[in-house]
Design an enzyme around this catalytic site. Structure first.
Site, mmCIF file in Angstrom:
data_model
loop_
_atom_site.group_PDB
_atom_site.id
_atom_site.type_symbol
_atom_site.label_atom_id
_atom_site.label_comp_id
_atom_site.label_asym_id
_atom_site.label_seq_id
_atom_site.Cartn_x
_atom_site.Cartn_y
_atom_site.Cartn_z
ATOM 1 N N GLU A 1 32.365 38.922 42.956
ATOM 2 C CA GLU A 1 31.791 39.454 44.192
ATOM 3 C C GLU A 1 32.674 40.565 44.753
ATOM 4 O O GLU A 1 33.883 40.595 44.537
ATOM 5 C CB GLU A 1 31.586 38.365 45.245
ATOM 6 C CG GLU A 1 30.820 38.873 46.465
ATOM 7 C CD GLU A 1 30.133 37.796 47.262
ATOM 8 O OE1 GLU A 1 29.144 38.126 47.942
ATOM 9 O OE2 GLU A 1 30.565 36.635 47.216
ATOM 10 N N ASP B 1 33.425 38.132 33.521
ATOM 11 C CA ASP B 1 32.637 39.205 34.125
ATOM 12 C C ASP B 1 31.159 38.790 34.142
ATOM 13 O O ASP B 1 30.323 39.380 33.456
ATOM 14 C CB ASP B 1 32.835 40.504 33.337
ATOM 15 C CG ASP B 1 32.166 41.706 33.989
ATOM 16 O OD1 ASP B 1 31.797 41.597 35.178
ATOM 17 O OD2 ASP B 1 32.012 42.746 33.318
#
Length: 598
Positions: free
Chosen positions: A499, A490
């Site tokens: 994204e 993360d």
């Protein structure tokens, strides 16, 4: 080379057509609510999944954010890119930013809008149950109204707004987006068969959805939203007009060509593999929208001419093959007259065989070099899933759900539904990382999606750490997803995994709608213990963050090459050392004519 604006191209105004107004206003609940079990029907957790997915599209909006059916509900977003299209004397404001950046890309958007429209056409009751039908209308109008502005004349279609190189050099909020923001059109001189045809398919499918009283029932209970209804004959006609013109341009402009080949400046953002499946999808969608057999004949002929059978590719912004197979089955069920009117057999069994070939190869583990399951149970398409693993698996799940009632046997119906359920559960927390891959849905959701406007940062050299925690929660966004080893970092700078994008979210509303219609129990994440996700040790070793030798994700190509060179040099040094210490003996062998012992 810059194209001259087509003669007579003037600023285009899309007339306002009455839209549905959401009531009450939906705003996402806090992530902690994802741990609360539900007992009511319709299930509020699945309703939130659907509602959050549309909220994400609001967070991606460009232009005047109060221009839709309701005021801007994303408080940290601002009006932006208000001069888009001015380089061509056009109004290309509005639409959405494609991903975590600020370019607008029509080609993947066309498949996004196709997926949203197609899902709502058959499973609209789920939107009604979640009280999200008005948000569906607003989302579709926001996208299609912009695509109409991007199609100001028959052959002219703007495929991108914003320069990828300039955009990729900027990380910051929506008030300082760098300029210039050039607009890139295709036309008859610089053609793009793939973009024309794909956009035609989206317009056609939406036209069918907006047709008042439309009858499209491939499965029992199929219907578009009815409470309130999206039916609007004026808007349906507008959509269909654009669809017909774009398809005619795609079909009649020869030679066929890819838009990224005609406009190299946009190739770094999206380049399609081919145009063949897009032509067939455009034709078939128009056949369904118009009930005209000539379009069906085109679709069938493209299927035959380009040998579109037997593909193992996924359904995504580039590949339409499996969706095309399912749509042919739906056409045989709902519009058999299209085939007979073209002098063709309806061939429901044949189209079922084609579609089920794709599904069965996945379920049965065939062609395992092209698609397989990760150790943790995620469907993986080799060569496709490497830079966005979840979109392929979730798009496949939509097709599994959509097709299952049409399957040739009840056993396959059960198999396909179970497979899709397992994939959705993986995305929602049933995975080795206990990660819930929808932002803001659960305490284990990603905290740092790769999104310039949501991040609150402005240092492109410190995307991961400045600020330490994302400034704004990008509710409802599905991130790229884990690597093939099921690990997920993360990290905001790992665009492969974190994204967000318009097309990533395209099937989420359908998946939630299916659960609501079938009165499914809570999403898997409700049973996931909060705060049990952790960032793995080491490095991802993916395209965004290539391996530095300490990662757990496998060696990058560069690292492998380095090892290979090191081995070669090492062997060379050993040979040189042996030659040095035994050079006198070797010299004697050479002079006397050495023969290798047997």
């Amino acid at each position: 080379m810059r194209l001259a604006p087509p003669v007579g191209l003037m600023a285009l105004s899309i007339p306002a057509i009455a839209q549905l107004v959401p009531s009450p206003t939906y705003n996402p609940p806090p992530a902690a609510s994802g741990t609360v079990k539900s007992s009511s029907s319709p299930n509020p957790q699945w309703s939130n999944v659907l509602g959050n997915a549309f909220w994400f599209y609001d967070a991606q909006r460009s232009g005047n954010l109060d221009a839709g059916a309701y005021p801007n509900r994303v408080t940290w977003r601002n009006n932006s890119a208000m001069q888009d299209g001015s380089d061509w004397n056009l109004d290309l404001t509005g639409g959405w930013y494609d991903a975590g950046d600020y370019i607008k890309c029509l080609f993947p958007l066309s498949n996004t809008l196709f997926a949203l429209s197609w899902g709502a056409l058959t499973h609209g009751r789920g939107w009604d149950l979640a009280q999200q039908s008005a948000y569906l209308d607003s989302t579709l109008r926001w996208g299609f109204d912009w695509m109409m502005r991007a199609h100001p004349s028959d052959d002219v279609l703007f495929v991108q707004v914003g320069d990828s190189t300039i955009d990729n050099s900027y990380w910051g909020g929506d008030q300082n987006i760098p300029t210039p923001r050039p607009s890139y059109p295709i036309n008859s001189s610089s053609p793009g068969t793939d973009a024309w045809a794909s956009t035609a398919a989206a317009f056609a499918m939406a036209s069918l959805l907006y047709t008042p009283g439309v009858s499209y029932v491939p499965i029992s209970g199929a219907s578009p939203p009815s409470s309130p209804s999206l039916g609007n004959s004026t808007y349906a006609s507008e959509l269909l007009s654009h669809a017909k013109t774009l398809y005619a341009t795609a079909n009649q402009t020869r030679p066929f060509s890819l838009f990224a080949h005609s406009i190299p400046a946009v190739a770094s953002a999206y380049t399609a593999t081919n145009y063949t499946d897009k032509l067939a999808m455009g034709a078939l969608s128009l056949a369904l929208a118009t009930n005209e057999s000539a379009y069906y004949a085109d679709a069938y002929n493209f299927y035959q001419e380009f040998a579109l059978t037997g593909s193992n590719d996924p359904w995504n912004w580039d590949s339409r093959y499996p969706a095309l197979y399912v749509l042919f089955v739906e056409a045989a069920k709902t519009r058999p007259n299209l085939a007979t009117g073209a002098g063709l057999a309806v061939n429901l069994t044949g189209w079922q065989t084609e579609a089920e070939g794709w599904f069965d190869r996945i379920v049965n583990g065939e062609d395992s070099k092209q698609h397989f399951m990760t150790p943790g149970g995620l469907l993986w398409f080799e060569g496709w899933s490497d830079e966005s693993s979840l979109i392929e698996a979730m798009s496949a799940s939509m097709l599994f759900y959509k097709y299952a009632p049409l399957a040739s046997t009840s056993n396959k119906t059960s198999q396909y539904q179970e497979f899709a359920q397992n994939q959705v559960a993986y995305m929602l927390g049933n995975n080795p990382m206990s990660a819930v891959y929808l932002v803001g849905s659960h305490p284990n959701s990603p905290q740092n999606p790769h999104s310039a406007p949501a991040s609150g940062g402005d240092n492109i050299n410190a995307i991961r750490t400045q600020p330490p925690v994302e400034a704004h929660v990008l509710y409802g966004a599905m991130v790229g997803g884990p690597l093939q080893n099921d690990k997920f970092w993360d990290w905001r700078d790992d665009w492969v995994q974190t994204e967000v994008a318009l097309d990533y979210n395209a099937v989420i509303p359908f998946l939630a709608s299916w659960q609501l219609i079938n009165d499914s129990p809570d999403p898997y994440y409700v049973n996931v213990t909060a705060n049990t996700y952790y960032v793995p040790s080491g490095d991802p070793c993916d395209a965004a963050l290539p391996c530095n030798g300490t990662g757990n994700g496998g060696l990058s190509d560069g690292a492998k090459a380095g090892i290979g060179i090191g081995v070669i040099l090492g062997v060379g040094l050993i040979i040189a050392f042996i030659w040095y210490i035994r050079r006198d003996q070797i010299a004697r062998w050479w002079r006397s004519g050495y023969v290798r012992p047997h």
